[in-house]
Structures are given as structure tokens and as C-alpha cells.
Write an enzyme that holds these catalytic residues in place. Structure first.
Site, mmCIF file in Angstrom:
data_model
loop_
_atom_site.group_PDB
_atom_site.id
_atom_site.type_symbol
_atom_site.label_atom_id
_atom_site.label_comp_id
_atom_site.label_asym_id
_atom_site.label_seq_id
_atom_site.Cartn_x
_atom_site.Cartn_y
_atom_site.Cartn_z
ATOM 1 N N HIS A 293 0.852 -1.197 0.000
ATOM 2 C CA HIS A 293 0.000 0.000 0.000
ATOM 3 C C HIS A 293 0.880 1.235 0.000
ATOM 4 C CE1 HIS A 293 0.571 0.860 4.345
ATOM 5 N NE2 HIS A 293 0.460 -0.433 4.551
ATOM 6 N N ASP B 136 -0.212 4.365 0.877
ATOM 7 C CA ASP B 136 -0.590 5.391 1.860
ATOM 8 C C ASP B 136 0.108 5.128 3.197
ATOM 9 O OD1 ASP B 136 -2.307 3.096 2.126
ATOM 10 O OD2 ASP B 136 -3.612 4.256 3.443
ATOM 11 N N GLU C 238 -5.106 1.818 2.377
ATOM 12 C CA GLU C 238 -5.070 0.598 3.188
ATOM 13 C C GLU C 238 -5.216 0.940 4.657
ATOM 14 O OE1 GLU C 238 -3.368 -2.673 5.654
ATOM 15 O OE2 GLU C 238 -2.721 -0.607 5.549
ATOM 16 N N GLU C 239 -4.558 2.035 5.056
ATOM 17 C CA GLU C 239 -4.501 2.393 6.479
ATOM 18 C C GLU C 239 -5.850 2.869 7.027
ATOM 19 O OE1 GLU C 239 -2.193 1.602 8.341
ATOM 20 O OE2 GLU C 239 -0.252 1.712 7.349
HETATM 21 ZN ZN LIG Z 1 0.920 -1.325 6.384
#
Ligand SMILES: [Zn+2]
Length: 395
Positions: free
Chosen positions: A72, A74, A137-138
Site C-alpha cells: 500500500h 498510503d 489501506e490504512e
Molecule cells: Zn501497512
């Protein structure tokens, strides 16, 4: 560019989840195109963020099968954190650590994957190598599903996926699923001296919150259990609440945020249904006795399915072979691996850096970890060339 140079470039983009990641994505896309590759983007509806997917085809042009390297783009915010270096400038303090937001979670892995591209392109690959870089993702794995849907639409099938979240380069074969929700409770305002005229949203929300705790206590006491996890049962917690406007006013509205982190063999939909059922059967009718338009609404905020990697999957054997690691390691944090698994691509988690350093001020990745990742990915690429594959699987 080598891994460190890539990491410098990636860290310099402030891709905190609330920001656009397009600067980073376009920079990566342009480099891949310069190598003659054809990356494609899968953007969010607003067009402000995008996933990037790129296939390094097999030497005969084949695009089916092979391994996906997933990361990811982000990062979590640095707000309020006490940093001793500029979080968006990769800093080498000479202690074997490279500091910067995302250095560990997880731009280090992406940097290593990108640095491998020129070399991988010279290899006589029998199977393709794919890169999959996501956004958001976060904030609950909100970005990757768009890319995975596009993968399915294009009929791209990979044999396996390595998600490079920080695991200190140890294979992680399982993690819990996570499901986060907001509950909106709608009652009726009144002057607090006239309680019979109101419907107190906070009080009814509290009943649901208490029920969440009761369900959590049942899991804690009675399981199911999996002792391979630090917290060996599923958890269920309310973590934020808001409602009311003044001490002398019956609150009309209350909302609260909760999440459950469940063992991979538990059914997230059933858990949520159980809670909604309680709200509908036990709480709402009582509210409606006081106010006929009372309402309880649930809104999904994000989540990711759990991962239970198959020991039979070739990618599991491959990563175990490359890392010389047979240990069964299960972790508490969720990743995108379960999403790949859900569309039929066996996945495993293995990447540079320690989760201990993730999300913290002065986040860093060890240079030695990046070097291990470089060696790991180089051998993984070589395994796609055939000759090495048998040897790897035999170890
Ligand atoms: Zn991560």
C-alpha cells in the site's frame, strides 16, 4: 535506481491517507512505462487516488500465473507525533536505520520491488511478475478492492501473492480479520425537565455498547481460541462515541464507532448480523414506544478479511524456502492479503522492517532489512525462471 534511492523518492511524497497519492503513483507509472511496461491505474470515484497494477510478462509474453508483489502506498498521519527528523525526507543518521514516515510501513518493500524491475526484465521468466500498489489501506483497506475487481474483469490470474507488510522478513501465514462500523442512534430532543417528551439517544446507544462488551466477554471466556495469536480470541470494542448538545437537553442523536477483530474462521457477517439483530429486537422497539420515528442505523466504515494461508499453496512453500523459515506465525494486525485470498490468489505476508516501528514517530527501517528484502525478491524473481523453482520448492 536502487532500493534506497527509490525509498527516498517514495517517502518524499506525503501520502497520508487523507491526501492524494497520485504524485507517487504517476512517478512510479512513468518509470515503469520508460521500461516498456504497461501499468494500469484503478482510481477512486473522485479520481483523487489510484491503485497501480503492472505485469512484467513472461519472456514469451504470457501474463497468466506468476507472483504478485503487493504494497500500500498510503501512510498514517504524523500529526501530534514528536519526530526528530523530517518525516517526509528519508534520513540516514548513520546508525543503520533509515528514518521517514512509511520507511517501514510499507514503502521499503515497494522500493525494493521497484528496484528489482530492471534486473527482473533481463531474466528469462517463464511466469510473469506483477506489481500491485494500493491506496487507503490504512483507513480500512478501502482502495485495493477496486484494483482486485479490475483484475478479475481483465481475467488476470496469479499463482500467489506476497504482501510486503513489515514482518522482519519472516513469513506470516495468518492474521485476524477486521470489521469497523459506525452506529447512528436517532431519538427525540426535549428539555431535560420533560423527559417523557424525549427519546434519549445516548441512553439507547449505551445499551448497544454494553451488548458489544457482553459479546466480547463471551468470546474472551468461551472462545473460539487460537493460541498462536497474542490475543487468542476475537475482540469486539467500542472506541469512539459522540452525542448530545447540552446538559439540559435530552439528546436527539448519538453515534459510536466500534470494531471487531475476528479469527479467520469466524464469519464477520454473522457477527454484525447478531449485533444488528439485538438492536432491532431489543432496543428499537423500546425507543419507538417513546418516539415512533426513532431509528438505529449501521454504517460500514472499513475492514479486511482475515488470512489463513494454505500450507499447500506454492507461494507459501516458495516464501518459506526463500526465508528458510518453517515457523507458523500469526499476527494481530490486518493486511490486504485476505482480499487477494478471497479472489482465489493464495497470499502470504512477508516484508522488511518491524511492525514495532510502524505508525510511530521516528519510524525507521533497518538498512539490513532492506538488503534482505532485495535478496529475497531477487531470488523470488529467479524462481519464476523455472530452473530455480524446483530447487526452491524442494528445500
Ligand atoms: Zn501497512
Amino acid at each position: 535506481m536502487n532500493t534506497r534511492q527509490w525509498l527516498e523518492r517514495l517517502v518524499a511524497f506525503d501520502t497520508t491517507s487523507r491526501n492524494s497519492n497520485l504524485g507517487l503513483i504517476e512517478s512510479v507509472r512513468d518509470t515503469l512505462q520508460a521500461h516498456g511496461l504497461k501499468p494500469w491505474l484503478a482510481a477512486n470515484p473522485e479520481g483523487t487516488k489510484a491503485n497501480l497494477f503492472c505485469t512484467l510478462p513472461a519472456a514469451n509474453g504470457g501474463t497468466q500465473g506468476g507472483i504478485v508483489l503487493s504494497g500500500h502506498t498510503d501512510v498514517v498521519p504524523v500529526d501530534g507525533q514528536d519526530w526528530h527528523t523530517d518525516p517526509f525526507q528519508l534520513t540516514d543518521t548513520g546508525d543503520g536505520h533509515l528514518y521517514g514516515r512509511g520507511s517501514c510501513d510499507m514503502k521499503g518493500f515497494i522500493a525494493s520491488a521497484l528496484a528489482l524491475v530492471p534486473e527482473a526484465l533481463t531474466l528469462p521468466r517463464k511466469k510473469p511478475l506483477h506489481l500491485a500498489f494500493s491506496y487507503d489501506e490504512e483507513v480500512g483497506c478501502m482502495g485495493a478492492p477496486t484494483m482486485l475487481a479490475e483484475l478479475q474483469k481483465r481475467g488476470i490470474r496469479a499463482d500467489g501473492c506476497v504482501v510486503g507488510e513489515p514482518t522482519s522478513m519472516q513469513p506470516v501465514v495468518a492474521h485476524k480479520g477486521i470489521s469497523a462500523w459506525r452506529c447512528h442512534v436517532h431519538g427525540k430532543a426535549a428539555h431535560s425537565s420533560l423527559t417523557p417528551q424525549g427519546c434519549n439517544a445516548i441512553e439507547y446507544a449505551a445499551r448497544i455498547v454494553i451488548h458489544i462488551r457482553e459479546l466480547a466477554d463471551v468470546w474472551r471466556g468461551q472462545g473460539p481460541f487460537d493460541r498462536a495469536y497474542d490475543v487468542p480470541y476475537s475482540s469486539f470494542t467500542t472506541n469512539r462515541i459522540g452525542g448530545g448538545i447540552a446538559v439540559n437537553t435530552i439528546p436527539e442523536a448519538c453515534h459510536f464507532d466500534y470494531e471487531f477483530r475476528y479469527l479467520p474462521d469466524q464469519d464477520a457477517e454473522a457477527i454484525q448480523a447478531q449485533l444488528q439483530d439485538y438492536a432491532t429486537r431489543e432496543v428499537l422497539p423500546r425507543m419507538k414506544q417513546e418516539f415512533s420515528d426513532a431509528d438505529i442505523r449501521f454504517e460500514f466504515s472499513g475492514g479486511a478479511p482475515g488470512l489463513e494461508a494454505s500450507e499447500q499453496a506454492a507461494v507459501t512453500a516458495l516464501v518459506r524456502g526463500l526465508t528458510q523459515n518453517r515457523e507458523v506465525r500469526k499476527v494481530a494486525y490486518a493486511t490486504e492479503a485476505g482480499l487477494f485470498q478471497d479472489i482465489g490468489i493464495p497470499a502470504i505476508v512477508c516484508g522488511p522492517g518491524s511492525i514495532e516501528q510502524a505508525h510511530k514517530p521516528d519510524e525507521y527501517v533497518e538498512v539490513a532489512q532492506l538488503e534482505r528484502c532485495d535478496r529475497f525478491l531477487r531470488r523470488l524473481a529467479q524462481s519464476l525462471c523455472g530452473a530455480d523453482a524446483e530447487a526452491v520448492h524442494a528445500t
